[in-house]
Design an enzyme around this catalytic site. Structure first.
Site, mmCIF file in Angstrom:
data_model
loop_
_atom_site.group_PDB
_atom_site.id
_atom_site.type_symbol
_atom_site.label_atom_id
_atom_site.label_comp_id
_atom_site.label_asym_id
_atom_site.label_seq_id
_atom_site.Cartn_x
_atom_site.Cartn_y
_atom_site.Cartn_z
ATOM 1 N N ASP A 86 -30.728 57.369 -55.028
ATOM 2 C CA ASP A 86 -30.683 58.491 -56.413
ATOM 3 C C ASP A 86 -31.873 59.167 -56.468
ATOM 4 O O ASP A 86 -32.758 59.396 -55.826
ATOM 5 C CB ASP A 86 -31.613 57.349 -56.765
ATOM 6 C CG ASP A 86 -30.862 57.385 -58.950
ATOM 7 O OD1 ASP A 86 -30.628 57.943 -59.059
ATOM 8 O OD2 ASP A 86 -30.840 56.179 -59.621
ATOM 9 N N GLU A 108 -29.795 52.204 -63.378
ATOM 10 C CA GLU A 108 -30.855 52.656 -61.918
ATOM 11 C C GLU A 108 -31.870 51.347 -61.750
ATOM 12 O O GLU A 108 -31.501 51.036 -60.258
ATOM 13 C CB GLU A 108 -30.731 54.170 -62.312
ATOM 14 C CG GLU A 108 -30.143 55.086 -61.951
ATOM 15 C CD GLU A 108 -31.043 56.406 -62.318
ATOM 16 O OE1 GLU A 108 -29.701 57.083 -62.458
ATOM 17 O OE2 GLU A 108 -32.203 56.358 -63.506
ATOM 18 N N LYS A 126 -40.133 67.988 -58.627
ATOM 19 C CA LYS A 126 -40.584 67.323 -59.307
ATOM 20 C C LYS A 126 -41.483 66.624 -58.886
ATOM 21 O O LYS A 126 -42.254 65.153 -58.905
ATOM 22 C CB LYS A 126 -39.413 65.827 -58.591
ATOM 23 C CG LYS A 126 -37.324 66.680 -59.252
ATOM 24 C CD LYS A 126 -38.091 66.753 -60.324
ATOM 25 C CE LYS A 126 -36.285 67.324 -61.294
ATOM 26 N NZ LYS A 126 -35.116 66.266 -60.501
HETATM 27 C C1 5RP Z 1 -30.902 60.053 -64.397
HETATM 28 C C2 5RP Z 1 -31.718 60.255 -63.500
HETATM 29 C C3 5RP Z 1 -32.148 61.607 -62.487
HETATM 30 O O1 5RP Z 1 -32.154 60.536 -61.769
HETATM 31 C C4 5RP Z 1 -33.013 62.253 -63.369
HETATM 32 O O2 5RP Z 1 -33.066 62.349 -64.147
HETATM 33 C C5 5RP Z 1 -32.786 63.222 -61.887
HETATM 34 O O3 5RP Z 1 -31.149 64.309 -62.012
HETATM 35 P P1 5RP Z 1 -30.893 65.526 -61.810
HETATM 36 O O4 5RP Z 1 -30.999 65.050 -60.267
HETATM 37 O O5 5RP Z 1 -30.341 66.134 -61.878
HETATM 38 O O6 5RP Z 1 -32.416 66.579 -61.342
HETATM 39 O O7 5RP Z 1 -33.281 59.184 -63.503
HETATM 40 O O8 5RP Z 1 -30.532 58.631 -65.340
#
Ligand code: 5RP
Length: 227
Positions: A86, A108, A126
């Protein structure tokens, strides 16, 4: 999204897909980084003939997985999840996360909790020193009695804002609302998570603590792994 950012996400996602093995049950995350992993798993099914079953964390991911040719299974029919992959909105040095930018945090977190191995895929933006300085913490709440719930959350020291989509309150796949809570930095994520969970009407919060086994940070070329 810039092409560099997209390449970073792609490299993280594709690397994670290398860990998928024949016969596995795989938790499939939500978001633009998870999408790359799902697409690559689909390619591996076609190219290598591996057979896996996926558990999607959102309606969006369910569609993507079907398009990629991944067989799906319900969590209740699977006795374990071997690996869940994820994305995340923020990751700190202790691999604690903020998630829920896509609104899928409840499913999730259930998938993460039930996984033997939890793998997070991100681009370098991130990685943070302190959670919640830049990204407001998503909190899934019951739509009914919204004001009372919001007031209780505010008392924990944040400014909650109801998430909207096209002028209406955003609805999660579970029919709930999201409060995006600006804490201006979270000093004690463990304590905050417990306090949020103790508020009636709060269904889940986006702090994922003691869950992550591996973080893959995609680079413009290649990736870095924190195991
Ligand atoms: C969804 C999430 C996603 O994993 C998070 O927002 C990251 O998204 P992205 O990969 O588009 O940056 O928690 O609820």
């Amino acid at each position: 999204m810039s092409s560099d950012r997209s390449a970073q996400k792609r490299n993280a996602g594709r690397r994670a897909a290398d860990y998928v093995q024949d016969g596995m049950i795989v938790g499939l995350g939500t978001g633009s980084t998870a999408r790359f992993a799902i697409e690559r798993i689909g390619e591996r099914i076609e190219e290598e003939g591996i057979s896996i079953q996926g558990i999607p964390t959102s309606v969006e991911t369910e569609k993507l997985a079907e398009e990629a040719g991944i067989e799906l299974v319900e969590l209740d029919e699977a006795d374990k999840i071997d690996l869940a992959i994820d994305g995340a909105d923020e990751v700190d040095e202790e691999k604690r996360l903020i998630k829920g930018g896509g609104g899928a945090l409840l499913r999730e977190k259930i998938v993460a909790y039930n996984s033997k191995r939890y793998m997070i895929i991100v681009d370098p933006s991130k990685k943070v020193e302190r959670l919640g300085e830049d990204f407001p913490l998503p909190v899934e709440v019951l739509p009914k009695w919204q004001k009372a719930i919001e007031d209780s959350v505010r008392k924990l020291g944040c400014e909650p804002k109801i998430r909207t989509y096209e002028g209406e309150a955003f609805l999660t796949d579970n029919g709930n609302n999201i409060l995006d809570c600006d804490f201006n930095g979270i000093d004690n994520p463990e304590e905050l998570s417990k306090r949020l969970s103790s508020i009636p009407g709060v269904l889940e919060n986006g702090l994922f603590i003691d869950m992550t086994d591996v973080v893959i940070i995609g680079k413009k070329k290649g990736f870095e792994e924190l195991d």
